[in-house]
Structures are given as structure tokens and as C-alpha cells.
Design a protein around this motif. Sequence first.
Motif: not given
Lengths: 294, 294
Positions: A17, A21, A23-25, A211, B181-182
Motif C-alpha cells: 500500500f 508496508t 516488509l520481509a517477514p 495486501q 505486516e498487514i
Amino acid sequence: MEIETDGLMPVTITLAFTPETLLAPSQDAASTDASVLAMESTCAVMIDVLRASSVMTTAGAAGVDRIYTTASVDQALAVAKELRTSVSGQGDGAQGVLLCGERNCERIDGFDHGNSPAEYTSESVSGKQMVMTTSNGTRAIEAVKHCDRLLIASFLNLSSVLQRLADETSILIMCAGTHREISREDVLLGGAIVERLLQSKSASDVVLNDQAMIAHAAWCQAGVSSNAQLADALTHSIGASNLIRLGMAADVRRCAELDSISGVVMRCNESDETCLPVSLDASLDPVSRFKFFS
Amino acid sequence: MEIETDGLMPVTITLAFTPETLLAPSQDAASTDASVLAMESTCAVMIDVLRASSVMTTAGAAGVDRIYTTASVDQALAVAKELRTSVSGQGDGAQGVLLCGERNCERIDGFDHGNSPAEYTSESVSGKQMVMTTSNGTRAIEAVKHCDRLLIASFLNLSSVLQRLADETSILIMCAGTHREISREDVLLGGAIVERLLQSKSASDVVLNDQAMIAHAAWCQAGVSSNAQLADALTHSIGASNLIRLGMAADVRRCAELDSISGVVMRCNESDETCLPVSLDASLDPVSRFKFFS
């Protein structure tokens, strides 16, 4: 040994988004490296509907020769200066290089153009070099710099973007947002791209992140079937409300002219000799080079 | 002078997909102060469907006396120690205080309970104090600490949450996400809350941020009309896939038992004398106190 895939290569669609937002885990160094490696085989799609990606696409269709994007105004000025004095310049000196972009939605002081698509006509940009810096779009471009390929997507050229994605198996859709906030108009276009990809591929072979699923639902729920409905949907967003407050509602309608342009602005690799060389000042932000492919 | 509003007080609904996506429009100190001030008159709703908010709601309905949440394991241990040695303790010493929570979805070594709602029965928690730390939920609670009121929402008690929100005019829905994370399951519940608020109030009097609009669309598009469909919808999320991989699919189904609980876990103010005092160690993270209101 080559593995027989029978054409069933799964397709991964990751949507963010905003740059923040994505991101690696986990946050450790090993996974960051893995994530950079994964990006290398990925095709990125940058979305800033209101208005950077719509402007870039409009300028490309109007015949601009190259678009250079920078995050800062200082770097834009430095690149323009270098292009204007370059002995190998293809433009006509100062007249052939345009400084473009906005801060707080308005044209930057001393720049040739702001960030309204209407400014980017054949008369004003054909054959010229554009140096562009915007609040959100150029940040999103920087966020996907490790991706092998980078397309600029807008509603104006949605079908052309989908044609370019037909053979991709790892796609990263990067929405720019508005001043780090999630902006609905970018999410809607991201969802429209997911919807068309799902239609064109076997759904069982597509892996979506959360997402991408949410964006897809937002687009389907919007129920858009005309440009007027699309303009109305775009109006209900933080990006649009900023523009409307400044008297730029016409830009919102223009950015909703679905599939009015055939072709896609894509990043040029550094090895692309048709791109003018730019010797980057390492103390400033990175420069990306783009070209329109019809 | 009091202003006559004719009952038409506009309602503002702000939703954040994760604590990180809740941003003031700009980053300067003045706007941060303004944002803290705005939060003071706001009712926050914390959502961590899988599983912290479902666990807190289940434990509340099962008769737990108080729930103390902390971000770190060390602080949870410190609070439990203080509660167990408190002379004014209402429990029965060590037996009356339960250490609860998870890291990487699994019970923390040495803790009494993990993060599965099924563990929180009347037999195990009634009349006891819970000290709880989870990966995502307690971070989300910290993110809304400036809000006047804080409700914990789950699908289990959706209707009760809506009853508590009936008279609120500024609502902040904070989704926890999964490791920053979302996470789709939280966004779906956020969207369900927005949908019910829109049904109960005049739509023209409601102001939604972009994330609230997107969450609302995600919920409507999911088309959920039964617990089985809800469980299926929750399954397609990063939060659920982590649990299913660890053999905890039953937890996902349990967290989808819509409106099976009447009542809401809400934060106790420090002035609430029915809450046990806890002298916080300033070197550790903050502690929040919660109680179930039927």
C-alpha cells in the motif's frame, strides 16, 4: 537439469500500500538479503495515480525522449544541469531539458512544469528530456530499485501495463501513497491490476499477499464500469481531496480516462546506451531513467 | 455557550491496518501534539483476530477478574511477581495469577497458557488475574494508549462492541497485523465494524479515512453470511497460514464464531480502584489493565 513445468509456473503477486508496508517477514539481515535476491527476479509496477504515474505516462505518449526521476529538488537541479551541458545531449541545450515536479501539489519554484497531466502536451515535451521530482512517486520508485524491471502504471494505460505483465511470474505492485499515508486511489489501481491478472491466469496458480487480496476486494467493490464512475471513486481519497482543495479537480477526472493511452513508461537499464549517461553525485539521492515503450 | 447540534454530530472513523500505518498528515512536532490531543477524545478499538483479542474476549466471558497486558516477557514476569506477592491481592496467591501469551504462535516457556482461545475456560481462568504478552496485540494496545477509551474487539463479540460504540463520535480502529505486516483477518473485522457503524448512523455524517474505506470494501466483498464462510475468509491471511502450518487450524474456526459472546473487554483507567495497583518499573514497557464488561 531443466525441470518440466508444463506451463504451470506459479505467479506471485505482492502488493504494498506504501513503500513502508512492504516488509520481509522478519527484520534480520539474512531475510533482508533474501528479499533483495527475490526482488532481482521481480517485475515492479509503480503506482501514483494522482499524479506522478499519470504524468509520466502522459508525457511518454506525448513523445518525451527520457524521464529522469530524483527524490530531491537539489538532485533534479544537478541532473538538469548535467544534461544541459552534456556534449552528447540529444536535445537543444537548455530548451531540450525540462524541470518538472511538485511539492505540496504545486509546481516547484523555478521549474518548467508542475504535476498536472494537462501540461504534458506534444508541443511542450516532444523530443525533450524531463527531470522530475515528486513528493510520493519518486520515493516509491526508489523502494523497488532492486527489481529487474520497473513499469509505471496509471489508469490511463492499464491494458498496456497488463500486456507487459503477461509473461511475468513475480510481480511487485508498489503503491506510492500520499505523504506516507495509504491512499485509496493507488490501492484501487493496484486492485484493478490484480483483478486482470487473475482473469488472465489460472487462479490456482496465483499466490497473493494479504495486501493484494485487500486491494483486489477494494477494486471489485468499487464496481467501476465507466470513466465517470472511476473519477467518482478516485475522488473519495486523501490524494484527491488534497487536489480538489487546491482547485485541481480537473486533474482527477483526467487521471480517470481509462485506457486512453497505449504504451508504458519503463525504467531503462544502465547498460541501455540509448540513455544519456548521468554521473551521479553520491552525496545526493539516486536517479532513475525511464523511456516510453509504445 | 453550548452549540445546538440537533443530534447531527459528525462521526469520524479512522482505521489503521497496523500501528505503523497510523500517521499524522505530517511528521512535525506540532501535528504530533495535535494528534495526541485528538486521540484523547477518541474511543479506540483494538483488533487482533488471530488470536489476542479473541483470547482476551474468551477469557473475559469465562470470568477472568483482570487482564494485564505487557509488550515484553520480562515485564509480564515482573507484573505477575508483583501481583502474586501483593497483600491486597484478590486471588489466592500464586494460583490466582496466570502467565499467558505466545511468541511465534507457541506458548512461552514456563507460562501457564498459550494463545489458543480453547485454553481459556471457566475452570482455568474464573476469578483469576491474567498477565498476557503477545507478539502483535500488545503492540497495538500500546499504539492507542493516548485514547480515552479502549475496547478489545473480536468476531466473537462484534455486536457487543457495536453497542459500546453507539454514542462515540471519534473512533480509532487499530488492527494489530502480524509481525508488522498487514493481516487480512484484522482488516476484515475492521471493515465489519465500519459496515455496522455506517448502517447505524446517517452515512452523510460519517467521515472515513482511506484505510477505513478500503477495509469496508474488503469486508463487503468477502460476502460472509455464516460462521463457516467467515472461517474460510479468515483462512486466507498471513495470520491464519502461520497457525495452520503449526497445526492450529481449530483456533481459526473458533475465532470465527460470530457473536457467540456477549460483553466486551475494556481498559480500566488507573483511577479505577477495583483494579489492583501495579507499581511499574520505568525501565520496562508499559502495562495496561483490562476488565470484562457484560
